[in-house]
Design a protein around this motif. Structure first.
Motif, mmCIF file in Angstrom:
data_model
loop_
_atom_site.group_PDB
_atom_site.id
_atom_site.type_symbol
_atom_site.label_atom_id
_atom_site.label_comp_id
_atom_site.label_asym_id
_atom_site.label_seq_id
_atom_site.Cartn_x
_atom_site.Cartn_y
_atom_site.Cartn_z
ATOM 1 N N GLN A 7 14.162 0.300 -10.290
ATOM 2 C CA GLN A 7 12.722 0.538 -10.266
ATOM 3 C C GLN A 7 12.070 -0.413 -9.278
ATOM 4 O OE1 GLN A 7 10.749 -0.235 -14.014
ATOM 5 N NE2 GLN A 7 9.246 1.339 -13.600
ATOM 6 N N ILE A 8 11.075 0.101 -8.556
ATOM 7 C CA ILE A 8 10.270 -0.741 -7.685
ATOM 8 C C ILE A 8 8.818 -0.633 -8.154
ATOM 9 C CG2 ILE A 8 11.799 -0.555 -5.696
ATOM 10 C CD1 ILE A 8 9.830 1.463 -4.491
ATOM 11 N N VAL A 9 8.060 -1.656 -7.876
ATOM 12 C CA VAL A 9 6.644 -1.655 -8.241
ATOM 13 C C VAL A 9 5.844 -1.688 -6.950
ATOM 14 C CG1 VAL A 9 4.811 -2.931 -9.395
ATOM 15 C CG2 VAL A 9 7.101 -2.842 -10.417
ATOM 16 N N ILE A 10 4.925 -0.783 -6.832
ATOM 17 C CA ILE A 10 4.049 -0.709 -5.665
ATOM 18 C C ILE A 10 2.641 -1.049 -6.119
ATOM 19 C CG2 ILE A 10 3.128 0.779 -3.842
ATOM 20 C CD1 ILE A 10 6.137 0.439 -3.617
ATOM 21 N N GLU A 11 2.055 -2.029 -5.469
ATOM 22 C CA GLU A 11 0.678 -2.383 -5.789
ATOM 23 C C GLU A 11 -0.254 -1.538 -4.931
ATOM 24 O OE1 GLU A 11 0.143 -6.570 -5.384
ATOM 25 O OE2 GLU A 11 1.537 -7.013 -7.000
ATOM 26 N N VAL A 12 -1.220 -0.928 -5.583
ATOM 27 C CA VAL A 12 -2.201 -0.089 -4.908
ATOM 28 C C VAL A 12 -3.580 -0.695 -5.136
ATOM 29 C CG1 VAL A 12 -3.205 2.233 -4.795
ATOM 30 C CG2 VAL A 12 -0.765 1.960 -5.278
ATOM 31 N N PRO A 13 -4.325 -0.928 -4.065
ATOM 32 C CA PRO A 13 -5.673 -1.480 -4.258
ATOM 33 C C PRO A 13 -6.512 -0.579 -5.163
ATOM 34 C CG PRO A 13 -5.065 -1.505 -1.932
ATOM 35 C CD PRO A 13 -4.012 -0.721 -2.649
ATOM 36 N N ASP A 14 -7.379 -1.190 -5.936
ATOM 37 C CA ASP A 14 -8.229 -0.436 -6.859
ATOM 38 C C ASP A 14 -9.005 0.670 -6.149
ATOM 39 O OD1 ASP A 14 -7.389 -1.917 -9.022
ATOM 40 O OD2 ASP A 14 -9.109 -3.282 -8.979
ATOM 41 N N PHE A 26 4.707 11.956 -4.683
ATOM 42 C CA PHE A 26 5.246 12.004 -3.326
ATOM 43 C C PHE A 26 6.443 11.067 -3.180
ATOM 44 C CE2 PHE A 26 5.261 11.145 1.273
ATOM 45 C CZ PHE A 26 5.245 12.452 1.758
ATOM 46 N N PHE A 27 6.316 9.830 -3.681
ATOM 47 C CA PHE A 27 7.426 8.888 -3.606
ATOM 48 C C PHE A 27 8.636 9.413 -4.373
ATOM 49 C CE2 PHE A 27 4.323 5.105 -3.053
ATOM 50 C CZ PHE A 27 4.193 5.375 -1.705
#
Length: 105
Positions: A7-14, A26-27
């Motif tokens: 598992q990877i964690v992707i941070e997405v701006p608010d 999509f990922f």
């Protein structure tokens, strides 16, 4: 055969949180396509020019599908291929620059 998953964690701006679902789907599509093609050559064994030609071919397939029927479910399967070739180009560039796996020149 049961496959294990990492598992990877992707941070997405608010400010972009409204895209979270699209990014996730999509990922996941990208990963499924990469997994389906894992038997093919690894990026280090291919040159960037070849990947550039392949990305153009995939983009042409997406364009042709758009003209035929932009609502065809196949569109959702073809677009991750375009992104995956961009990812492979990125991976080759990083490997050539010695930055893969945290290594710096």
């Amino acid at each position: 055969m049961l496959r294990t998953m990492s598992q990877i964690v992707i941070e997405v701006p608010d400010d972009l949180a409204w895209m979270n679902d699209d990014l996730s789907v999509f990922f996941s599509g990208m990963v499924e396509k990469l997994y389906a093609n894992k038997h093919k050559q690894m990026p280090q064994q291919c040159d960037i020019v070849r990947f550039m030609l392949l990305i153009q071919k995939e983009l042409l397939e997406v364009h042709e599908q758009w003209i035929l029927d932009k609502h065809d479910p196949n569109m959702a399967k073809e677009l991750p291929d375009v992104a995956n070739f961009a990812l492979l180009i990125f991976a080759v560039m990083r490997a050539e620059q010695g930055t893969k796996n945290g290594q710096e020149d």
